[in-house]
Enzyme design. Structure first.
Site, PDB file in Angstrom:
ATOM      1  N   GLU A  57      -3.425  28.332 -17.353  1.00 48.18           N
ATOM      2  CA  GLU A  57      -2.334  29.160 -16.823  1.00 48.18           C
ATOM      3  C   GLU A  57      -1.011  28.870 -17.511  1.00 48.18           C
ATOM      4  O   GLU A  57      -0.205  29.773 -17.737  1.00 48.18           O
ATOM      5  CB  GLU A  57      -2.198  28.969 -15.309  1.00 48.18           C
ATOM      6  CG  GLU A  57      -3.322  29.609 -14.481  1.00 48.18           C
ATOM      7  CD  GLU A  57      -4.550  28.730 -14.312  1.00 48.18           C
ATOM      8  OE1 GLU A  57      -4.565  27.617 -14.895  1.00 48.18           O
ATOM      9  OE2 GLU A  57      -5.485  29.137 -13.606  1.00 48.18           O
TER      10      GLU A  57
ATOM     11  N   HIS B 209      -6.389  28.058  -1.135  1.00 48.21           N
ATOM     12  CA  HIS B 209      -6.660  29.451  -1.529  1.00 48.21           C
ATOM     13  C   HIS B 209      -6.178  30.458  -0.483  1.00 48.21           C
ATOM     14  O   HIS B 209      -6.716  31.571  -0.434  1.00 48.21           O
ATOM     15  CB  HIS B 209      -8.166  29.670  -1.741  1.00 48.21           C
ATOM     16  CG  HIS B 209      -8.752  28.987  -2.933  1.00 48.21           C
ATOM     17  ND1 HIS B 209      -9.014  27.644  -2.977  1.00 48.21           N
ATOM     18  CD2 HIS B 209      -9.126  29.468  -4.149  1.00 48.21           C
ATOM     19  CE1 HIS B 209      -9.530  27.326  -4.162  1.00 48.21           C
ATOM     20  NE2 HIS B 209      -9.606  28.408  -4.891  1.00 48.21           N
TER      21      HIS B 209
HETATM   22  C1  LIG Z   1      -6.076  26.105 -11.719  1.00 49.46           C
HETATM   23  C2  LIG Z   1      -7.128  27.076 -11.310  1.00 49.46           C
HETATM   24  N1  LIG Z   1      -7.257  28.214 -12.007  1.00 49.46           N
HETATM   25  C3  LIG Z   1      -8.194  29.120 -11.659  1.00 49.46           C
HETATM   26  C4  LIG Z   1      -9.028  28.896 -10.599  1.00 49.46           C
HETATM   27  C5  LIG Z   1     -10.066  29.930 -10.189  1.00 49.46           C
HETATM   28  N2  LIG Z   1     -11.411  29.504 -10.531  1.00 49.46           N
HETATM   29  C6  LIG Z   1     -12.224  28.909  -9.628  1.00 49.46           C
HETATM   30  S1  LIG Z   1     -13.683  28.433 -10.278  1.00 49.46           S
HETATM   31  C7  LIG Z   1     -13.251  29.014 -11.807  1.00 49.46           C
HETATM   32  C8  LIG Z   1     -14.191  28.865 -12.961  1.00 49.46           C
HETATM   33  C9  LIG Z   1     -14.439  27.432 -13.256  1.00 49.46           C
HETATM   34  O1  LIG Z   1     -15.325  27.333 -14.313  1.00 49.46           O
HETATM   35  P1  LIG Z   1     -15.951  25.940 -14.677  1.00 49.46           P
HETATM   36  O2  LIG Z   1     -14.876  24.942 -14.816  1.00 49.46           O
HETATM   37  O3  LIG Z   1     -16.832  26.149 -15.847  1.00 49.46           O
HETATM   38  O4  LIG Z   1     -16.790  25.525 -13.398  1.00 49.46           O
HETATM   39  P2  LIG Z   1     -18.060  26.287 -12.765  1.00 49.46           P
HETATM   40  O5  LIG Z   1     -17.541  27.308 -11.818  1.00 49.46           O
HETATM   41  O6  LIG Z   1     -18.841  26.860 -13.867  1.00 49.46           O
HETATM   42  O7  LIG Z   1     -18.789  25.220 -12.023  1.00 49.46           O
HETATM   43  C10 LIG Z   1     -11.981  29.575 -11.774  1.00 49.46           C
HETATM   44  C11 LIG Z   1     -11.299  30.205 -12.929  1.00 49.46           C
HETATM   45  C12 LIG Z   1      -8.847  27.695  -9.878  1.00 49.46           C
HETATM   46  N3  LIG Z   1      -9.593  27.407  -8.809  1.00 49.46           N
HETATM   47  N4  LIG Z   1      -7.903  26.801 -10.261  1.00 49.46           N
END
Ligand SMILES: Cc1ncc(C[n+]2csc(CCOP(=O)(O)OP(=O)(O)O)c2C)c(N)n1
Ligand SMILES: Cc1ncc(C[n+]2csc(CCOP(=O)(O)OP(=O)(O)O)c2C)c(N)n1
Ligand SMILES: [Mg+2]
Ligand SMILES: [Mg+2]
Lengths: 346, 335, 346, 335
Positions: free
Chosen positions: A63, A132
Site C-alpha cells: 500500500e 476490518h
Molecule cells: C495490509 C493489508 N493489505 C491488504 C489486506 C487484504 N488481504 C487479506 S488476505 C490478502 C492476500 C494475502 O495473500 P498471501 O499473503 O499470499 O496469503 P494467503 O491469503 O495466500 O494465505 C489480502 C490482500 C490485508 N489484510 N492487510
C-alpha cells in the site's frame, strides 16, 4: 434525456469510474484485487474487461508503494484512483497518504495539483472484528489536506465520485460495505436506488436534509443515514418528528446546514459509526456549542457512536457497540425528555 | 534432521486434524448464510449463521504448519496470519477454546472478542493477525525477549507469498539479521494472494532468494511435503536456538479452497484445484508411513478417528457454549 | 526524605526511565538515536552509559519493525519503551501501533498484557514545518486501546512516566519539544521545576487545576498549559480571573474535572495545539454540550487550535496558526463579551 | 558512458555552487541563534534567526547529485530527501526561489509554507520530503506516468543508507521491478544516519546487493567521485529510457557537517571529518580537469566566481524578499 435505473451503490461507483475513464484518458485505477475480482466490494466491477490491465491495475500488497505511486503519477499529470481495500489498513501506508499526498500541495504553496481519489471500504455489522470493521473517517477529517466523502446511497455515490475524480485535490472516498448492495452481504434497501445513466456531479460540502422534521435533528452519514431514516419512521409512530441530515462530506463540512437544522428543532442527536471520543460526534456538538449565542438548545446534545472500544467479533457484542436503529430511537426519546438547565441565565 | 517415526505420526495426525477442522468449518460456516433464510436477493450472507464474518481456510496447507511446529515447545512463539487455523492447531492451541472463539462464545480464546483472524493463546505463545505482513515484527520481539531473558526459545513468523512485498517484511528481516534474533521466517507460497498470482506481485521467482539481501540463509522447500518442511525447519530452528540468528524458508504449498469462503474464484483456472488435490500431502504421508511399515491400516483408522473426534468435540463445545453478555463489549480494552 | 532539585522535563523523563530500569530488569529502551545521542530531545540522556547497549538500543530506521518488536517482547514478558522520534512519523508504523499494540489485549479477551510505553515528541513553534511540528494526540486518543499521556512540566512528566512504565497497558507518552528544556530550543520556564529524587507516580485520568479562577475555564494541556498560565496572568491584569485546567492525560480523560470547572465558571475556552477539526477541542466541547441539563453556560464555548491547515514553515505563518498567548487572551475576552441566547427557553 | 569535457565542467561548476551554497547556509543559519540574543541558558536557539528550523547540509555529497543529474532534463523527475539542496541545485531548481523558501519568504518555491525539507519545483519535476524512505514511492509514480504517457522520461529517487531499512524502500523496489518502471534508485551512503553508523543499522555491507532481491541491476560506486557516479548513472538512465526497467545504485559519499546544523556530533570520531576532507571531490575534479588540460587556472577562477556569485545573489534575493501575510497560512490547503 435523463434515463434512470435502479443501481446498487457498488454499481453506481463503478459506473462513475468507468464514465470518467472514458472521458479522460489520464484516469486509471490501482489496487488489490480490483481487476478480475472487480474489487472485493465491487467498486471496480466490470472495469478490467472494458479498460484492460494497463488502466485497471492489480497491485502487490504494498500500500505504501502504490499510494505513493498515485501521488507521484498525479504530480506528473495523471488522475489516479487508488483503492485501500479496508480503511483499517491505513496504518501501513498513512505516511504516504498523510505526510505527502495530503500536504504536498500546501507545502508547495499551491503550485502543485494532486488529483488522486483514494477509495476505501468502511464499517462493520457483519462480524469482521477489530481490524476490518472500522469507519475512521474522523481520523482522515482531523488532518488537513484531504477531502473526505462518505456517501449513503447510490445516487449520491455516483455524483460524488465523479466530483471526486474531477477535483484537483486528494479525495478520500469512503464507502460503507453494508450499503454497497453486494450479493453476499445484507444491506439497507434505501442505499440502492434510481441513478441517472448520464454523468453528473454533486458538490462537496452540501449536507442534505433527507427527512425534514421539527422536533429534533439527527446529524449522520453513510450507513447510519439508512438506520436513522428507519429510526425516524419509528419515532414518527411514537409522535416524535425527527429531521435527518446526511452530511455526505466531512471535508468540507456543511456547518451551516447543521446550525440551520438545530436552530429549527432545538435538539441534536449525532448518530455515528466511528469511535465516540475525539471524533465526528464531538466536532458536530462543538459546532453547536460554539454558536449558542444564535442557536438555542432545548435539550442537551446527545452522541451515539462506538463507545471507545475496538469492534468486537461476537454478534451480540458488535450489535451492542455499533449504534442500531433501536439505539437511535432510544437516544432520541431521551433527548425529548431532558431539558437544558435554566441556570444558564444566573 | 530426519523425522522420527513418532514425529511422522504426530505430523500425520495433526494434518488429519487440521484438514478435518477446515472441512468441518467450511460446512458449518455455510449454516444460516444461504437463501431463503437471508435478505431477499442475496446469494449468500456473510454476517449470518453461527460463524459469521470472513473465513480463510487452509486445507491443503497442512505441511507447512506441522513441519515447522513439530520442532517447537510451548515456550516458542508462533505468529500466524489471517489464515491461522493450521498454525494454531499444530502449535497446540486448544481446539475447544479456539472454535468457541469463532462461534463468538464467551468460552472462546478471546471471550468472543477476537474472532477467526485473532486467536490469542498466551500460554502457548500463539497469536495471529488479519493484517498482511504483520506477523513478522512481533516475532522479532519474542525472539528479542528470549535473548534478553537468556532462554533458547525461538519465534516463528508465518506469512504468505503475497505478504512478501509488504514493508514490514523487509524491516523485520533486516532487524532480525542485524540483531541475530532467534527467529524463523516462513513464507507460505500458495500461489495466490486473493486473486493475484505470485508473478503479478513479486518481481522475482523465489521469496527465499531475498534472504541474501539480509545476510541470512534462504531455504527453498519445493514441494508441499511435511517431511521436507520438517527438515528445512529443523536446521533453521537449531540455528536459532544455538544463537546463530534467523533464517528465511519458503515453502510451496496449495490452497484448495477459495481465498475466503464464498470466494467466487473467477480468477482461478477451473481445473487447478482438482489437479492440486491429486497431490494431497496427507494421502502421500499416509502411503509413506504404510510403505515404511510405520503405520498399519488399523493404526491409520485409529489416528484418523481420534483426530476427527477432537474436531467434532470442539465444534460441539463451541455450539453448547454461551454468548457473552452484550455489555461485556466494554471490558478488556485494557488489561 | 524527599529531596528535590530543579530539572528540565527532558531530565525528569530520563530520570524516571533510569529509575525504573534499575528497579525492573525487564525494562529496556529502543529507538533511533537514543543511545550515544541520548535521544534527539534528550529523553534518554545518560542512559546508555549507565545501562549499556543491550538495554538502550539504537535501532535501524524501521519503525514498523521495532515498534512491533516492542509488542512482541512485551507479550513475552518484557516492558519495552520505544521512541518514535517525532509523532509526525506515525504513518510509517501506525499499523503496528494501532491494529496490534492497541487492540491485541481486547481481542485476546483481556488475557494478554502489553506493557509498552511509546514515547514521542510533539509540537511546533520552532519552524520545523508540516512533517515535524504536529501534536496529533487526538488521533491516538480517538482510537481505543492506548492510554495517552501529555505532560506539561517536569514534575508531572516524571510521575506520569513512572506510572506509564508500571502500567500493564500500552501508553503513548507525548512530550512537547518546546517544554523539554533543551539547550538548543526556546522553552517555557514553567515547564522546568522542582522534582523529587525519589520515584513517585501520578495516576492517569486526573486533570489538575493549575490556576484556580472564577470567570472562565481554560481547558488545555502540554505546552499550551504554559501559554495559558501566562495568558491568565495577562487576563488577570485585565480583570478576568481564569481557571486553567491541565488535562495531563487524554485517555483516560477526566471528564468530571472539566464539568466541575465549567459548572463553576460558566464559560469555557479550549486551548489546543492539535488540529481544530474532529479532535480534542470538539471532544471537550461535546462533554459540556452533553451535560447542559446540569451545567449552565453563560457564553458559547470557544475553541482555539490549529485551523485545519498543515503547519507552515515561515515564522509569521506558523505563529498565526499555532495559538499564542495573545490569541488565548483575545479569545477569553471575546467569551466574556458574548452571552448564550435566551431562546433556549422558548 | 564517458563524461564529455562540457559535462565535466558542468559538474565541476555545480559542485562549486553546491559547496558554496551549503557553506554559506551554514553561516547564515547561525545568525540570531547564539547567545546573548537568545533565551538565557540556551547554547543555541533553533527557532531564531532568518533561517529557523532544522537544517541538513550536504557538503561533501556533491558527487552523487551532479553525477546523476547530469543525465537528466526538466522532464525527468527527481525526488530528494530531508537533505535536499545538492539534488535541487543539480536538478536546476532556481536558487532564488529555493533560498527564499528557506528564509520563509513569499517569493519562495512554496511561498514560505514548505521550508528546507519541502522544496517543490513542479516545472523541473523536483520534490523532496522530510520523511525517511518517502522518496521512492512517488518516483515510481512519476515513472509510471511517463510509461502511460508514452514518454522516455525517467525518475530518480535518492535515499540515504539509513533509509535503506524502511519498508517503503522494499515495496518500491519490488513495484518498480515488477512493472519495469523507468526509475533509478540511488542510495547515498554517507555512513551515518544521524548518530547511527551503517553497520549498526543494516545487516549487510552493501545496500546495492539488495538489488538481486528484486531482479534489478545493483551497481556499486565505491568512491565519492562525480565521474564514477556519472558513468554508473548513465548506464541506469539509458536502461530506464529504453524501457528496460529500474536500477539500484549505491554511492559511497562523505558527510562533512553534522547531521543537522547544531549537531554536537558526540558519536563521531574526532578526526573523521578532517580525514574525509583530504579526499575532497571538488579539489580532485579540479586537479583532473587541469591535468587533462580541460580547464586552466583562469577558467577555474571564472567558474568558481560564477558559482559563488549565483549563491550570493540568491541569498541577497531571499533576504530582500517580503514575508507572507500571516493570514496567508490559511490558503493553499487545496489547489
Ligand atoms: C495490509 C493489508 N493489505 C491488504 C489486506 C487484504 N488481504 C487479506 S488476505 C490478502 C492476500 C494475502 O495473500 P498471501 O499473503 O499470499 O496469503 P494467503 O491469503 O495466500 O494465505 C489480502 C490482500 C490485508 N489484510 N492487510
Ligand atoms: C520515518 C522517519 N523516521 C525517522 C526520521 C528522523 N530522521 C531524520 S534524518 C534521519 C537519518 C537519515 O539517515 P540517512 O537515510 O542515512 O540520510 P542522511 O541523513 O545520512 O542523509 C532520521 C532517522 C524521519 N525523518 N523519518
Ligand atoms: Mg498466498
Ligand atoms: Mg546517511
Amino acid at each position: 434525456m435523463n434515463s434512470t435505473r435502479k443501481l446498487t451503490m457498488a454499481q453506481a461507483i463503478s459506473e462513475a469510474i468507468g464514465q470518467e475513464m472514458e472521458r479522460d484518458p489520464t484516469v486509471f485505477v490501482m489496487g488489490e484485487d480490483i481487476g478480475k475480482y472487480g474489487g472485493i466490494f465491487g467498486a471496480t466491477g466490470g472495469l478490467l474487461d472494458r479498460f484492460g490491465p494497463d488502466r485497471i491495475m492489480d497491485t502487490p500488497i504494498s500500500e505504501t508503494a502504490f499510494i505513493g505511486t498515485a501521488t507521484g503519477a498525479a504530480a506528473a499529470g495523471m488522475r489516479p484512483i487508488a483503492e485501500l481495500m479496508f480503511v483499517d489498513f491505513f496504518g501501513v501506508c498513512m505516511d504516504q497518504i498523510y505526510n505527502h499526498l495530503a500536504k504536498n500541495t500546501y507545502m508547495a504553496g499551491g503550485n502543485l495539483k494532486l488529483p488522486v481519489v483514494l477509495t476505501t471500504a468502511i464499517g462493520g455489522g457483519y462480524n469482521d472484528a477489530a481490524q476490518h470493521s472500522q469507519c475512521l473517517y474522523a481520523t482522515f477529517a482531523h488532518m488537513p489536506g484531504l477531502k473526505v466523502v462518505v456517501p449513503s446511497n447510490a445516487y449520491d455515490a455516483k455524483g460524488l465520485m465523479i466530483q471526486a475524480i474531477r477535483d484537483d485535490n486528494p479525495v478520500m472516498f469512503m464507502y460503507h460495505k453494508g450499503i454497497m448492495g453486494l450479493p453476499w452481504m445484507a444491506y439497507y434497501e434505501g442505499s440502492s436506488g434510481e441513478v441517472p445513466e448520464e454523468a453528473y456531479t454533486i458538490p462537496f460540502g452540501e449536507a442534505k436534509v433527507v427527512r425534514p422534521g421539527s422536533d429534533l435533528t439527527i446529524v449522520t452519514l453513510s450507513q447510519m443515514v439508512q438506520k436513522s431514516l428507519l429510526a425516524a419512521d419509528e419515532l414518527a409512530k411514537q409522535g416524535v418528528n425527527a429531521e435527518v441530515l446526511d452530511l455526505r462530506t466531512l471535508v468540507p463540512l456543511d456547518r451551516a446546514a447543521v446550525l440551520k437544522s438545530v436552530a429549527k428543532t432545538g435538539r441534536l442527536l449525532i448518530a455515528d459509526e466511528d469511535y465516540l471520543g475525539f471524533g465526528l460526534t464531538g466536532e458536530i456538538a462543538a459546532i453547536v456549542a460554539e454558536n449558542l449565542d444564535t442557536v438555542a438548545l432545548k435539550s442537551p446534545i446527545k452522541r451515539l457512536a462506538v463507545p471507545n472500544v475496538p469492534i468486537p467479533y461476537s454478534r451480540p457484542l458488535e450489535q451492542f457497540v455499533i449504534p442500531q436503529i433501536s439505539h437511535i430511537v432510544d437516544a432520541a426519546q431521551q433527548i425529548m425528555k431532558t431539558r437544558v438547565t435554566e441556570g444558564a441565565y444566573a | 534432521m530426519k523425522a522420527s517415526k513418532e514425529t511422522l505420526l504426530w505430523m500425520y495426525e495433526k494434518m488429519q486434524e487440521i484438514r478435518h477442522y477446515e472441512e468441518t468449518m467450511a460446512q458449518v460456516y455455510l449454516e444460516g448464510k444461504l437463501p431463503p433464510n437471508i435478505q431477499k436477493g442475496l446469494a449468500f450472507d456473510i454476517g449470518s449463521g453461527p460463524v459469521p464474518g470472513e473465513m480463510h481456510l487452509a486445507a491443503g496447507q497442512e505441511p507447512v504448519a506441522v513441519g515447522v511446529c513439530a520442532h517447537l515447545t510451548d515456550h516458542d512463539t508462533v505468529v500466524g496470519t489471517h489464515r491461522p487455523h493450521h498454525f494454531a492447531i499444530a502449535k497446540g492451541v486448544p481446539l475447544d477454546a479456539m472454535t468457541a472463539e469463532m462461534f463468538g462464545k464467551v468460552t472462546g480464546l478471546g471471550k468472543g472478542k477476537g474472532g477467526h483472524m485473532h486467536l490469542f493463546d498466551p500460554q502457548r505463545n500463539f497469536s495471529c493477525s488479519g493484517i498482511i505482513g504483520a506477523s513478522l515484527p512481533p516475532a522479532c520481539g519474542a525472539g528479542l525477549a528470549a535473548k534478553k531473558l537468556g532462554k533458547d526459545w525461538v519465534a516463528v513468523a508465518f506469512f504468505g507469498e503475497g505478504a512478501a512485498n509488504q514493508g514490514s517484511v523487509h524491516e523485520s528481516l533486516n532487524l532480525a539479521a542485524l540483531w541475530q534474533l532467534p527467529v524463523i521466517f516462513i513464507c507460505e507460497d500458495n500461489k495466490w494472494a486473493i486473486s493475484v498470482p505470485k508473478d503479478k506481485a513479486t518481481s522475482i521467482e523465489w521469496v527465499a532468494d531475498r534472504a541474501s539481501a539480509y545476510g541470512m540463509p534462504g531455504i527453498k522447500v519445493e514441494h508441499n511435503d511435511p517431511v521436507a518442511v520438517y527438515e528445512a525447519a529443523g536446521t533453521a530452528v537449531e540455528r536459532a536456538r544455538r544463537g546463530d540468528g534467523p533464517s528465511l524458508i519458503e515453502v510451496k504449498t496449495d490452497r484448495y479452497l477459495g481465498h475466503f469462503q464464498g470466494d467466487p474464484e473467477v480468477y482461478r483456472p477451473k481445473d487447478e484445484v482438482a489437479n492440486l488435490r491429486k497431490n494431497d500431502p496427507i494421502l502421500r504421508l499416509a502411503a509413506q508411513l504404510r510403505d515404511a511399515g510405520q503405520m498399519n491400516e488399523a493404526e491409520d483408522a485409529a489416528i484418523t478417528a481420534r483426530a476427527r473426534q477432537r474436531v467434532e468435540d470442539a465444534f460441539a463445545y463451541a455450539r453448547a457454549s454461551a454468548y457473552p453478555e452484550p455489555r461485556d463489549a466494554l471490558q478488556h480494552v485494557f488489561a
